[in-house]
Write a protein that holds these residues in place. Structure first.
Motif, mmCIF file in Angstrom:
data_model
loop_
_atom_site.group_PDB
_atom_site.id
_atom_site.type_symbol
_atom_site.label_atom_id
_atom_site.label_comp_id
_atom_site.label_asym_id
_atom_site.label_seq_id
_atom_site.Cartn_x
_atom_site.Cartn_y
_atom_site.Cartn_z
ATOM 1 N N VAL A 280 1.059 -1.008 -0.036
ATOM 2 C CA VAL A 280 0.136 -0.499 -0.314
ATOM 3 C C VAL A 280 0.822 1.190 -0.206
ATOM 4 C CG1 VAL A 280 -1.518 1.376 1.768
ATOM 5 C CG2 VAL A 280 -2.028 -1.184 1.219
ATOM 6 N N GLN A 281 1.957 1.321 0.501
ATOM 7 C CA GLN A 281 2.757 2.205 1.074
ATOM 8 C C GLN A 281 3.738 2.771 -0.099
ATOM 9 O OE1 GLN A 281 3.318 4.926 3.429
ATOM 10 N NE2 GLN A 281 4.621 5.322 1.826
ATOM 11 N N LEU B 286 1.555 7.056 -6.654
ATOM 12 C CA LEU B 286 0.263 7.989 -6.996
ATOM 13 C C LEU B 286 1.261 9.187 -6.141
ATOM 14 C CD1 LEU B 286 -2.693 6.263 -5.775
ATOM 15 C CD2 LEU B 286 -1.962 6.613 -8.047
ATOM 16 N N ARG B 287 2.110 9.426 -5.486
ATOM 17 C CA ARG B 287 2.414 10.751 -5.269
ATOM 18 C C ARG B 287 3.866 11.411 -6.339
ATOM 19 N NH1 ARG B 287 3.987 9.195 -0.055
ATOM 20 N NH2 ARG B 287 1.810 8.242 0.483
ATOM 21 N N TYR C 197 2.265 1.753 -3.593
ATOM 22 C CA TYR C 197 1.079 2.586 -4.644
ATOM 23 C C TYR C 197 1.129 3.560 -3.988
ATOM 24 C CZ TYR C 197 -3.434 2.877 -6.321
ATOM 25 O OH TYR C 197 -4.504 2.824 -7.416
ATOM 26 N N GLN C 198 0.968 3.989 -2.517
ATOM 27 C CA GLN C 198 0.695 5.772 -2.141
ATOM 28 C C GLN C 198 2.151 6.958 -3.215
ATOM 29 O OE1 GLN C 198 0.342 5.533 1.725
ATOM 30 N NE2 GLN C 198 -2.159 5.248 1.711
ATOM 31 N N ASP C 199 3.568 5.684 -2.742
ATOM 32 C CA ASP C 199 4.669 6.595 -3.409
ATOM 33 C C ASP C 199 4.386 7.077 -4.972
ATOM 34 O OD1 ASP C 199 5.579 6.816 -0.756
ATOM 35 O OD2 ASP C 199 6.560 4.841 -1.028
#
Length: 106
Positions: free
Chosen positions: A95-96, A102-103, A98-100
């Motif tokens: 999840v981390q 996206l950013r 994936y969030q990275d």
């Protein structure tokens, strides 16, 4: 991190439901390289984790019935706890990541 029995059981059931193949599609192996695809590796790993959790569950039920050695129960529960913590850690890191992604600026 403390995990209650009901949370562990709920996680176990979710993983068991997801690990069941929906249908008998192709094996997913690349014929050119002969390697495994990522989804197959995840399925096999989830299957191993489910097996560990089922063993612990069986041992704890046998202990409740008074038919199991306490050392076997403690070892099985310890392995199940370690497996669950590993799965949760991998999920958190995925999840981390994936969030990275996206950013990231385009």
């Amino acid at each position: 991190m403390t995990v209650s029995y009901s949370e562990a059981l709920a996680a176990y059931n979710r993983v068991a439901q997801q690990a069941r193949p929906a249908d008998s599609q192709s094996s997913g192996e690349s014929e050119a390289t002969g390697g495994q695809d990522f989804a197959k590796v995840l399925r096999e790993s989830a299957g191993d984790a489910i097996g560990t959790l089922r063993t612990a569950e069986t041992q704890s039920l046998a202990a409740a019935a008074g038919k199991a050695d306490i050392n076997d129960v403690v070892m099985a529960m310890s392995q199940a706890e370690m497996t669950l913590q590993t799965v949760v850690t991998l999920r958190d890191r995925a999840v981390q990541a994936y969030q990275d992604i996206l950013r990231m600026p385009i």
